[in-house]
Design an enzyme around this catalytic site. Structure first.
Site, PDB file in Angstrom:
ATOM      1  N   ASN A   9       7.900  -7.397   1.730  1.00 15.98           N
ATOM      2  CA  ASN A   9       8.227  -8.807   1.911  1.00 15.98           C
ATOM      3  C   ASN A   9       8.813  -9.142   3.282  1.00 15.98           C
ATOM      4  O   ASN A   9       9.221 -10.265   3.534  1.00 15.98           O
ATOM      5  CB  ASN A   9       9.156  -9.290   0.795  1.00 15.98           C
ATOM      6  CG  ASN A   9      10.488  -8.583   0.797  1.00 15.98           C
ATOM      7  OD1 ASN A   9      10.622  -7.495   1.342  1.00 15.98           O
ATOM      8  ND2 ASN A   9      11.473  -9.197   0.177  1.00 15.98           N
ATOM      9  N   CYS A  10       8.833  -8.173   4.208  1.00 11.52           N
ATOM     10  CA  CYS A  10       9.331  -8.400   5.569  1.00 11.52           C
ATOM     11  C   CYS A  10       8.241  -9.095   6.383  1.00 11.52           C
ATOM     12  O   CYS A  10       7.085  -8.662   6.397  1.00 11.52           O
ATOM     13  CB  CYS A  10       9.700  -7.056   6.197  1.00 11.52           C
ATOM     14  SG  CYS A  10      10.065  -7.151   7.961  1.00 11.52           S
ATOM     15  N   ASP A  11       8.590 -10.173   7.075  1.00 14.31           N
ATOM     16  CA  ASP A  11       7.606 -10.930   7.853  1.00 14.31           C
ATOM     17  C   ASP A  11       6.929 -10.080   8.923  1.00 14.31           C
ATOM     18  O   ASP A  11       5.719 -10.181   9.123  1.00 14.31           O
ATOM     19  CB  ASP A  11       8.252 -12.154   8.510  1.00 14.31           C
ATOM     20  CG  ASP A  11       8.578 -13.246   7.495  1.00 14.31           C
ATOM     21  OD1 ASP A  11       7.988 -13.243   6.393  1.00 14.31           O
ATOM     22  OD2 ASP A  11       9.436 -14.094   7.804  1.00 14.31           O
TER      23      ASP A  11
END
Length: 113
Positions: A9-11
């Site tokens: 979920n890290c951009d």
């Protein structure tokens, strides 16, 4: 094979994975939230790129642990990276003998295309 280390979920990880998909490059994701990273891997990365690019002082984990107040030296930072993988700046990408930290599209184009 390209090995990507980070969390789904890290951009920045999403951008890296999108880059690899767009250019049909095979990769494998190592998720810090579901897998424990061996400390030897952190040691290897530090030997390749140094501690500064790897130690994420802007992360929520860094703030929650109040690590700024401890004024850590590089050895202590490395020890924290080994026990708290979410302090590692993401993504870390291994390809051949290279280690890239963070997402930079120009750097990825030079390295992978």
């Amino acid at each position: 094979m390209i090995k990507v280390y980070g969390i789904k979920n890290c951009d920045s990880v999403k951008k890296a994975l999108s880059f690899f998909k767009k250019h049909n490059l095979a990769y494998e994701l190592f998720d810090f939230k579901t897998q424990q990273l061996p400390s030897e891997k952190v040691d290897y990365w530090v030997s390749k790129v140094g501690i500064k690019p790897l130690f994420n002082t802007r992360s929520t984990t860094y703030r929650n642990l109040k690590l700024k107040e401890l004024n850590l030296d590089e050895q202590q930072q490395q020890e924290w990276l080994c026990k708290e993988n979410l302090l590692i700046k993401r993504p870390v990408v291994e390809y051949n003998d290279d280690v890239l930290v963070g997402f930079n599209e120009e750097q990825y184009q030079r390295s992978f295309l």
